[in-house]
Design an enzyme around this catalytic site. Structure first.
Site, PDB file in Angstrom:
ATOM      1  N   ASP A  58       0.831  -1.201   0.000  1.00 41.24           N
ATOM      2  CA  ASP A  58       0.000   0.000   0.000  1.00 41.24           C
ATOM      3  C   ASP A  58       0.868   1.255   0.000  1.00 41.24           C
ATOM      4  O   ASP A  58       0.549   2.250  -0.638  1.00 41.24           O
ATOM      5  CB  ASP A  58      -0.899   0.028   1.245  1.00 41.24           C
ATOM      6  CG  ASP A  58      -1.992  -1.030   1.164  1.00 41.24           C
ATOM      7  OD1 ASP A  58      -2.038  -1.743   0.135  1.00 41.24           O
ATOM      8  OD2 ASP A  58      -2.776  -1.132   2.113  1.00 41.24           O
ATOM      9  N   GLU A  60       3.822   1.677  -1.263  1.00 34.12           N
ATOM     10  CA  GLU A  60       4.387   1.917  -2.590  1.00 34.12           C
ATOM     11  C   GLU A  60       3.305   2.506  -3.502  1.00 34.12           C
ATOM     12  O   GLU A  60       3.556   3.444  -4.259  1.00 34.12           O
ATOM     13  CB  GLU A  60       4.927   0.585  -3.158  1.00 34.12           C
ATOM     14  CG  GLU A  60       5.456   0.645  -4.583  1.00 34.12           C
ATOM     15  CD  GLU A  60       6.635   1.597  -4.767  1.00 34.12           C
ATOM     16  OE1 GLU A  60       7.196   2.060  -3.757  1.00 34.12           O
ATOM     17  OE2 GLU A  60       6.959   1.897  -5.932  1.00 34.12           O
ATOM     18  N   ASP A  62       0.725   4.240  -2.563  1.00 34.67           N
ATOM     19  CA  ASP A  62       0.506   5.626  -2.125  1.00 34.67           C
ATOM     20  C   ASP A  62       1.594   6.555  -2.657  1.00 34.67           C
ATOM     21  O   ASP A  62       1.332   7.697  -3.007  1.00 34.67           O
ATOM     22  CB  ASP A  62       0.495   5.714  -0.591  1.00 34.67           C
ATOM     23  CG  ASP A  62      -0.752   5.067  -0.009  1.00 34.67           C
ATOM     24  OD1 ASP A  62      -1.686   4.793  -0.794  1.00 34.67           O
ATOM     25  OD2 ASP A  62      -0.776   4.829   1.211  1.00 34.67           O
ATOM     26  N   SER A 107     -34.295  -6.366 -21.240  1.00 36.81           N
ATOM     27  CA  SER A 107     -34.323  -7.168 -20.005  1.00 36.81           C
ATOM     28  C   SER A 107     -34.438  -8.637 -20.404  1.00 36.81           C
ATOM     29  O   SER A 107     -34.360  -8.968 -21.586  1.00 36.81           O
ATOM     30  CB  SER A 107     -35.463  -6.723 -19.102  1.00 36.81           C
ATOM     31  OG  SER A 107     -36.668  -6.919 -19.775  1.00 36.81           O
ATOM     32  N   LEU A 108     -34.605  -9.501 -19.450  1.00 38.53           N
ATOM     33  CA  LEU A 108     -34.556 -10.934 -19.742  1.00 38.53           C
ATOM     34  C   LEU A 108     -35.861 -11.631 -19.399  1.00 38.53           C
ATOM     35  O   LEU A 108     -36.539 -11.257 -18.449  1.00 38.53           O
ATOM     36  CB  LEU A 108     -33.451 -11.592 -18.902  1.00 38.53           C
ATOM     37  CG  LEU A 108     -32.008 -11.199 -19.220  1.00 38.53           C
ATOM     38  CD1 LEU A 108     -31.085 -11.726 -18.139  1.00 38.53           C
ATOM     39  CD2 LEU A 108     -31.600 -11.758 -20.574  1.00 38.53           C
ATOM     40  N   ASP A 142     -27.105  -9.588  -8.438  1.00 34.79           N
ATOM     41  CA  ASP A 142     -28.240  -8.792  -7.985  1.00 34.79           C
ATOM     42  C   ASP A 142     -27.801  -7.364  -7.657  1.00 34.79           C
ATOM     43  O   ASP A 142     -27.566  -7.004  -6.511  1.00 34.79           O
ATOM     44  CB  ASP A 142     -28.870  -9.456  -6.753  1.00 34.79           C
ATOM     45  CG  ASP A 142     -30.307  -9.023  -6.565  1.00 34.79           C
ATOM     46  OD1 ASP A 142     -30.833  -8.326  -7.455  1.00 34.79           O
ATOM     47  OD2 ASP A 142     -30.902  -9.381  -5.541  1.00 34.79           O
ATOM     48  N   ARG A 161     -29.431   1.943 -16.525  1.00 33.92           N
ATOM     49  CA  ARG A 161     -30.265   1.367 -17.575  1.00 33.92           C
ATOM     50  C   ARG A 161     -31.504   2.228 -17.815  1.00 33.92           C
ATOM     51  O   ARG A 161     -31.948   2.390 -18.945  1.00 33.92           O
ATOM     52  CB  ARG A 161     -30.668  -0.043 -17.155  1.00 33.92           C
ATOM     53  CG  ARG A 161     -31.632  -0.706 -18.096  1.00 33.92           C
ATOM     54  CD  ARG A 161     -31.874  -2.143 -17.682  1.00 33.92           C
ATOM     55  NE  ARG A 161     -32.796  -2.777 -18.592  1.00 33.92           N
ATOM     56  CZ  ARG A 161     -34.121  -2.722 -18.485  1.00 33.92           C
ATOM     57  NH1 ARG A 161     -34.669  -2.055 -17.499  1.00 33.92           N
ATOM     58  NH2 ARG A 161     -34.887  -3.325 -19.367  1.00 33.92           N
ATOM     59  N   LYS A 317     -26.904 -17.763 -21.991  1.00 35.06           N
ATOM     60  CA  LYS A 317     -26.827 -17.011 -23.247  1.00 35.06           C
ATOM     61  C   LYS A 317     -26.296 -17.895 -24.378  1.00 35.06           C
ATOM     62  O   LYS A 317     -25.357 -18.678 -24.158  1.00 35.06           O
ATOM     63  CB  LYS A 317     -25.868 -15.813 -23.091  1.00 35.06           C
ATOM     64  CG  LYS A 317     -26.320 -14.806 -22.046  1.00 35.06           C
ATOM     65  CD  LYS A 317     -25.279 -13.722 -21.793  1.00 35.06           C
ATOM     66  CE  LYS A 317     -25.792 -12.775 -20.718  1.00 35.06           C
ATOM     67  NZ  LYS A 317     -24.763 -11.819 -20.272  1.00 35.06           N
ATOM     68  N   CYS A 438     -30.150  -6.637  32.828  1.00 38.47           N
ATOM     69  CA  CYS A 438     -29.723  -6.305  34.194  1.00 38.47           C
ATOM     70  C   CYS A 438     -30.660  -5.329  34.894  1.00 38.47           C
ATOM     71  O   CYS A 438     -30.450  -4.996  36.050  1.00 38.47           O
ATOM     72  CB  CYS A 438     -28.305  -5.747  34.181  1.00 38.47           C
ATOM     73  SG  CYS A 438     -28.224  -4.076  33.508  1.00 38.47           S
TER      74      CYS A 438
END
Ligand code: IVH
Length: 702
Positions: A58, A60, A62, A107-108, A142, A161, A317, A438
């Protein structure tokens, strides 16, 4: 003594000459270095975020970013929107512009049963008049569908979309997503298309989702029902700096328009995307024939729970792009693809009761007790309701019929009440005023949506508290680990932190699996812990909001625990860095009778606190560094940052980690960066290394 004015003057001069040096750096030379740095940074960015296989540290990374920022500051006209420095989030927008899609985003069609998938395959083969078709099966992420546009290899815009024809221009927010390349990687044998539209899904991982909701629960902001809503909410932020904090990712799986390039199959195209630097899901498989598709679906379905992100099914597909074209689309869905979904993780059920659980830190969380319901193969009988504000917002009542989700391994959530099912007999919920475990009075802290039980001896919290009390940076009781604490509490030997000092060797030997010798060692380390510094002792008590740093601050102003136990909020707030929230938390903690009693008991049992010898006011007379706050930027040549920090502390000063009004001096070493700008803006005194050295060695030194 030295005057800070002259120091600033000197500083300014030096900075000036710095600039002069960079100005003389040849412009084309700078440009070349900038290009190189950008390519290098994007390469490492890709290794880290896409391949999850970083090849540099990290620090390096940076360093490269720092150098690029520096060069871009000297040559601002060389800054381009695709520069990695622009990923942090630009200025907020008033509203999103609309963005039409060159090719509609379809869409599907959905399938839930194997039978429907076989029908899809028959239809495809019939239309194409062929006996075998290759398919690609992909996890159905999702999240939300997004289109990215690249011209001559550079990311120029991106949109949601929307309705499929027109979306919203969310370019600025997309730049903050590290899995999206700002420039396509070039390869000798692959041409860069003139224009390329890439499609995919922006999503939020399960862990990120949990963390975000937890944070929102504490501050009373509305909870997101699922990672998809969280991703959508984060992408549709008008302020890109908020999107940047949300740790979104994007998987790419499709194409819109592509000019100056072609591929033969979808699978080849995905390979190309990978080579250009896009994040393509590693679980995507090429299948010859529908049988293989069905097997692959089963495999993905079995992995659903363990994946770090939500999938709600698979997408099947047709692999060959020419066949896709021949099949075309009907009613806004392609005939060459099908969403073969998993069972939804959503069910309706009834809230039988609302109970309140007390967490390890004392937070009271309302929990819905549900009529058991099977969601995605798992029985669910409880769901978190987060806090009272969230219950009020959703108006959840005992007896309500509710919609519940179980998103993967995420804790079940009540999404909403089915109001149509209300009968009028449902009972609204009220948070208790007393801890259900309590019975002590609970407090609701300022700016927090949660109520807490602040009794440090509350049985619901005691194990965690004792673990913390004994931990290395607190009382440092070697051997008093999680297992032993559990045994001690469960056997009833220890019910509060003070009891730790009443444990005898015989008690330990009586416990499971503890040999005589190790019992002896533990008793010895308990004894050894009896002389904590005041700061460690305070930290060990586990007062909400009092970490090591705040504990340290308190010990500078208070020379006895009893003085602190009786302190008022206003008085505490005079200490730099202690705000109303912390002050309130300290006062509340010490107001609790049980907490006071435990502290007295600890002292009676022989805990002898080591206090700082000099109070702040005395020290400042002899030592100008006492109580002053130092911050460092850039590298010092004569010592390391750690040595400098120790030096400051040994002289009664303190060090800060970031720029704020409480900082007295910013010590500027070589290559100081953004802290310097901020410090200047706040009018903080600047010291160069020589001035700092003079201060630590004393004004009379050479
Ligand atoms: S392909 C014409 N592939 O599912 C092809 N979509 O229900 C359209 N999605 O709007 C999309 N993962 O938001 C495709 N591997 C994947 C996907 C995927 C998630 C989403 C996408 C789409 C929705 C359709």
């Amino acid at each position: 003594m030295f005057g800070t004015y002259t120091l600033r003057g000197r500083f300014r001069q030096e900075k000036h000459s710095d600039h002069a040096r960079e100005d003389t750096m040849d412009r084309s030379e700078a440009e070349k270095e900038i290009q190189q740095l950008r390519a290098e940074i994007e390469y490492h960015n890709h290794r880290y975020y896409v391949l999850d296989d970083p090849v540099v540290s990290d620090t390096e990374f940076d360093r490269l970013m720092h150098r690029l920022t520096e060069l871009e500051r000297s040559f601002p006209d060389l800054i381009t929107p695709a520069s990695p420095t622009q990923r942090v989030g630009a200025q907020p927008l008033g509203q999103f512009a609309t963005a039409p899609h060159t090719i509609p985003m379809l869409s599907l069609a959905n399938a839930f049963k194997e039978e429907e998938v076989r029908e899809f395959d028959s239809r495809v083969r019939k239309l194409l008049d062929t006996s075998d078709v290759d398919y690609v099966i992909e996890p159905k992420i999702d999240g939300l569908a997004v289109e990215l546009v690249y011209e001559k290899g550079e990311f120029i815009s991106g949109s949601t979309r929307g309705d499929g024809y027109t979306g919203e221009d969310i370019t600025q927010n997309l730049r903050t997503i590290h899995t999206i390349p700002m420039r396509l990687f070039s390869h000798q044998d692959i041409a860069i298309p003139d224009r390329l539209e890439v499609r995919g899904e922006v999503y939020m991982g399960k862990q990120e989702f949990r963390d975000l909701n937890k944070k929102r629960g504490l501050t009373g902001e509305p909870i997101f029902a699922n990672p998809r809503n969280a991703a959508a909410g984060s992408l549709r932020q008008l302020d890109p700096r908020i999107s940047a904090q949300r740790r979104l990712r994007m998987f790419c799986y499709g194409v819109g328009q592509m000019l100056g390039f072609t591929a033969e199959t979808h699978y080849q195209f995905l390979e190309l995307l990978r080579k250009w630097g896009f994040y393509v899901n590693p679980l995507i498989r090429l299948c010859s024939g529908i049988e293989e598709v069905i097997t692959a679906y089963g495999r993905l379905s079995g992995m659903r729970e363990e994946l770090p992100y939500e999938i709600d099914g698979t997408v099947v597909k047709v692999n060959r792009l020419d066949l896709q074209e021949r099949l075309g689309s009907v009613s806004r869905a392609p005939r060459w693809a099908l969403a073969y979904k998993f069972e939804a993780y959503e069910e309706t059920t009834v809230v039988d009761d609302i109970i309140v659980s007390v967490g390890r830190t004392g937070a009271l969380t309302p929990v819905a007790i549900l009529k058991p319901v099977v969601i995605g193969g798992v029985e669910v009988s409880r769901a978190t309701l987060h806090n009272e504000d969230e219950i009020a917002r959703k108006d959840i009542r005992k007896g309500d019929t509710v919609l519940v989700t179980r998103a993967g391994d995420v804790i079940p959530e009540v999404i909403k009440v089915i109001l149509a099912k209300r009968t009028g007999t449902e009972v609204p919920f009220r948070m208790p005023e007393y801890c259900p475990v309590c019975k002590e009075k609970v407090v609701r802290e300022r700016d927090e949506a949660v109520r807490r039980c602040v009794n440090m001896n509350c049985p619901a919290q005691i194990k965690g508290r004792i673990r913390h009390f004994a931990s290395k940076r607190a009382m440092d009781i070697d051997g008093l680990g999680t297992k032993l604490v559990e045994q001690l509490v469960e056997s009833g030997l220890v019910r509060n932190v003070a009891h730790v000092y009443e444990v005898r060797k015989e008690d330990l030997v009586g416990l499971e699996r503890l040999a005589d010798k190790s019992a002896g060692n533990i008793i010895a380390s308990i004894e050894r812990s009896k002389n904590p510094t005041f700061s460690r002792f305070l930290y060990a008590l586990g007062i909400p909001h009092v970490g090591e740093h705040i504990a340290d601050l308190l010990t500078e102003s208070y020379t006895d625990i009893h003085l602190l136990m009786n302190a008022q909020e206003g008085e505490l707030m005079k200490i730099p860095e202690i705000g109303p929230e912390v002050a309130n938390s300290i006062v509340t903690f010490f107001e609790d009778g049980e907490n006071r009693e435990s502290i007295e008991r600890l002292l009676r049992k022989g805990v002898d606190i080591i206090y700082k010898k000099t109070a702040l006011s005395d020290a400042s007379l002899v030592n100008p560094m006492a109580g002053k706050v130092f911050l460092f930027t850039g590298a010092l040549t004569s010592m390391t940052r750690e040595e400098a920090r120790k030096k400051v502390e040994s002289m009664g000063g303190r060090t800060a980690a970031s720029v704020s009004k409480t900082v007295d001096y910013l010590v500027v070493g070589e290559g100081g960066g953004t802290k310097l700008e901020k410090a200047k803006a706040l009018g903080i005194d600047l010291l160069d290394e020589a001035a700092f050295l003079k201060m630590v060695t004393g004004p009379n030194s050479p």
